[in-house]
Design a protein around this motif. Structure first.
Motif, PDB file in Angstrom:
ATOM      1  N   UNK A   1      19.728  -1.782   4.339  1.00  0.00           N
ATOM      2  CA  UNK A   1      19.800  -0.426   4.872  1.00  0.00           C
ATOM      3  C   UNK A   1      18.433   0.262   4.793  1.00  0.00           C
ATOM      4  N   UNK A   2      17.680  -0.082   3.740  1.00  0.00           N
ATOM      5  CA  UNK A   2      16.347   0.511   3.561  1.00  0.00           C
ATOM      6  C   UNK A   2      15.306  -0.125   4.463  1.00  0.00           C
ATOM      7  N   UNK A   3      15.713  -1.109   5.251  1.00  0.00           N
ATOM      8  CA  UNK A   3      14.803  -1.713   6.223  1.00  0.00           C
ATOM      9  C   UNK A   3      14.034  -2.906   5.726  1.00  0.00           C
ATOM     10  N   UNK A   4      14.428  -3.445   4.557  1.00  0.00           N
ATOM     11  CA  UNK A   4      13.720  -4.608   4.027  1.00  0.00           C
ATOM     12  C   UNK A   4      14.063  -5.847   4.860  1.00  0.00           C
ATOM     13  N   UNK A   5      13.053  -6.550   5.319  1.00  0.00           N
ATOM     14  CA  UNK A   5      13.258  -7.706   6.207  1.00  0.00           C
ATOM     15  C   UNK A   5      13.624  -8.981   5.440  1.00  0.00           C
ATOM     16  N   UNK A   6      13.072  -9.111   4.242  1.00  0.00           N
ATOM     17  CA  UNK A   6      13.264 -10.348   3.468  1.00  0.00           C
ATOM     18  C   UNK A   6      13.955  -9.999   2.149  1.00  0.00           C
TER      19      UNK A   6
ATOM     20  N   UNK B   1      12.769   2.134  -3.115  1.00  0.00           N
ATOM     21  CA  UNK B   1      11.332   2.345  -3.312  1.00  0.00           C
ATOM     22  C   UNK B   1      10.528   1.059  -3.126  1.00  0.00           C
ATOM     23  N   UNK B   2      11.187  -0.090  -3.339  1.00  0.00           N
ATOM     24  CA  UNK B   2      10.501  -1.374  -3.198  1.00  0.00           C
ATOM     25  C   UNK B   2      10.658  -1.985  -1.799  1.00  0.00           C
ATOM     26  N   UNK B   3      11.569  -1.438  -1.021  1.00  0.00           N
ATOM     27  CA  UNK B   3      11.888  -2.038   0.280  1.00  0.00           C
ATOM     28  C   UNK B   3      10.727  -1.991   1.254  1.00  0.00           C
ATOM     29  N   UNK B   4       9.841  -1.012   1.099  1.00  0.00           N
ATOM     30  CA  UNK B   4       8.700  -0.881   2.010  1.00  0.00           C
ATOM     31  C   UNK B   4       7.792  -2.106   1.986  1.00  0.00           C
ATOM     32  N   UNK B   5       7.842  -2.866   0.923  1.00  0.00           N
ATOM     33  CA  UNK B   5       6.997  -4.059   0.824  1.00  0.00           C
ATOM     34  C   UNK B   5       7.436  -5.140   1.800  1.00  0.00           C
ATOM     35  N   UNK B   6       8.668  -4.998   2.310  1.00  0.00           N
ATOM     36  CA  UNK B   6       9.181  -5.975   3.266  1.00  0.00           C
ATOM     37  C   UNK B   6       9.838  -7.175   2.627  1.00  0.00           C
ATOM     38  N   UNK B   7       9.746  -7.282   1.300  1.00  0.00           N
ATOM     39  CA  UNK B   7      10.351  -8.400   0.581  1.00  0.00           C
ATOM     40  C   UNK B   7      10.810  -7.933  -0.786  1.00  0.00           C
ATOM     41  N   UNK B   8      12.036  -8.307  -1.151  1.00  0.00           N
ATOM     42  CA  UNK B   8      12.559  -7.915  -2.457  1.00  0.00           C
ATOM     43  C   UNK B   8      13.537  -8.974  -2.954  1.00  0.00           C
TER      44      UNK B   8
END
Length: 367
Positions: free
Chosen positions: A170-175, A139-146
């Motif tokens: 896997x969720x697509x998080x870049x950072x 749910x937090x991965x959409x922010x692009x950073x976690x």
């Protein structure tokens, strides 16, 4: 006829549950008490966090297994055992009587350093917490950073860190930032060779291992170490080692050094010979056993034999823990670390072997 009561439907009771028709055909009744209709296999829990497995892949439908084979399953939790009167009080207020009782109530992770009001903090036990943690990371991965913190310096922390990183990617998080708060020394009970392989796996997943100081506090989005350092994290996992179910000590039953049910070589309580146990919740008096699933699996046939023997006046069978067991860690992203008898290696082959063994175990006991 005797009344057999199973407290917990975990690894150590799998053979008993598989042979319920035979036990019942001998004139006995079997009742099992468990908090969930499914039992999760802890050895595959990190893989569920990382996305390798679904919840169904790593769990047994224990209620269905027991009821379809003629036993009674009670969806509840034992809160006290009166060994003298042979009664168990459940959380619902119901009372169950037994002639022979077997404990497989598992273990929990200490929460003493966790703030009572903390959010986005997930203990690695019960295993279904890892599914909740996975959903939160997604749910937090959409922010692009976690940023993810894992508190603990043992194998569980290693596996959770690697698979938490895999989940975020896997969720697509870049950072993705993952820190493993390993206490004084990372994997201090393992050999230098295995520790080196595990540290290398963490580096390949860009996971930072922080050593030299234990965590002293965990709150929402914050990990504090004893040396005063503080770190901000979006999601935090607690993997600091396990303790046997508190039910045992709170019921006044004899316990070992770790609070587990003290049992003899027959997996039997000396003071109360109608009580047996297996898995993480016991203290094997002959020799301390690591809290690993392999011992619960090895205890299966012995518990099955001895529970019937106790009900029918037969001869008990001793449990032999066996020699060195195969050690394989799932380090995330389809990689692992394997060690046995002086052979150690890491990479995809190690995970392939673990995956094969785990899936075989699940197939063996699925209804």
């Amino acid at each position: 006829m005797a009344r057999l009561l199973l407290l917990g439907a975990g690894h150590a009771h799998m053979t008993v549950m598989a042979h319920l028709p035979e036990i019942i055909s001998r004139g006995h009744t079997v009742t099992a008490v468990g908090p969930l209709s499914r039992h999760y296999y802890s050895g595959m829990g990190p893989g569920m966090l990382g996305g390798t497995y679904t919840p169904e892949d790593i769990s047994f439908p224990v209620q269905q297994m027991i009821e379809s084979r003629g036993g009674e399953f009670i969806l509840d939790k034992a809160v006290r055992v009166d060994a003298k009167s042979k009664k168990v009080l459940l959380q619902s207020g119901r009372e169950i009587e037994y002639d022979v009782c077997s404990f497989n109530t598992g273990s929990s992770v200490p929460q003493s350093i966790v703030n009572a009001n903390a959010t986005d903090v997930y203990s690695v036990k019960p295993i279904e917490n890892l599914l909740a943690g996975r959903k939160r990371i997604q749910s937090l991965a959409d922010r692009g950073k976690i940023s993810i913190g894992v508190v603990g310096g043992g194998p569980a922390a290693l596996e959770v860190a690697g698979n938490a990183a895999a989940c975020a990617r896997e969720a697509g998080c870049k950072n993705v930032s993952v820190r493993l708060y390993a206490g004084k020394v990372f994997l201090r009970h393992l050999s230098p060779r295995v520790r080196s392989l595990c540290a290398s796996a963490m580096r390949k997943h860009a996971i930072q291992i922080i050593e030299g100081s234990y965590a002293s506090g965990v709150a929402t989005k914050k990990v504090t170490l004893e040396d005063g350092r503080e770190f901000d994290e979006d999601v935090i996992f607690i993997a600091m080692g396990v303790r046997p179910s508190a039910l045992i000590a709170e019921s006044g039953l004899p316990v070992g050094n770790d609070g587990g049910l003290a049992v003899n070589r027959f997996l039997q309580c000396d003071e109360h010979p109608d009580i047996f146990g297996g898995g993480d919740c016991i203290w094997f008096k002959d020799q301390p056993l690591d809290k690993v699933g392999v011992y619960a699996v090895r205890q299966n046939p012995v518990l099955y034999h001895n529970l019937i023997a106790r009900m029918e006046g037969g001869e008990l069978q001793p449990f032999d823990p066996g020699g060195e067991y195969l050690l394989i860690f799932n380090t995330g992203g389809g990689t692992g670390v394997l060690h046995k008898a002086g052979i150690s290696f890491g990479g995809r082959l190690a995970f392939f072997i673990k995956d094969y063994i785990d899936r075989k175990f699940m197939r063996e006991f699925q209804p």
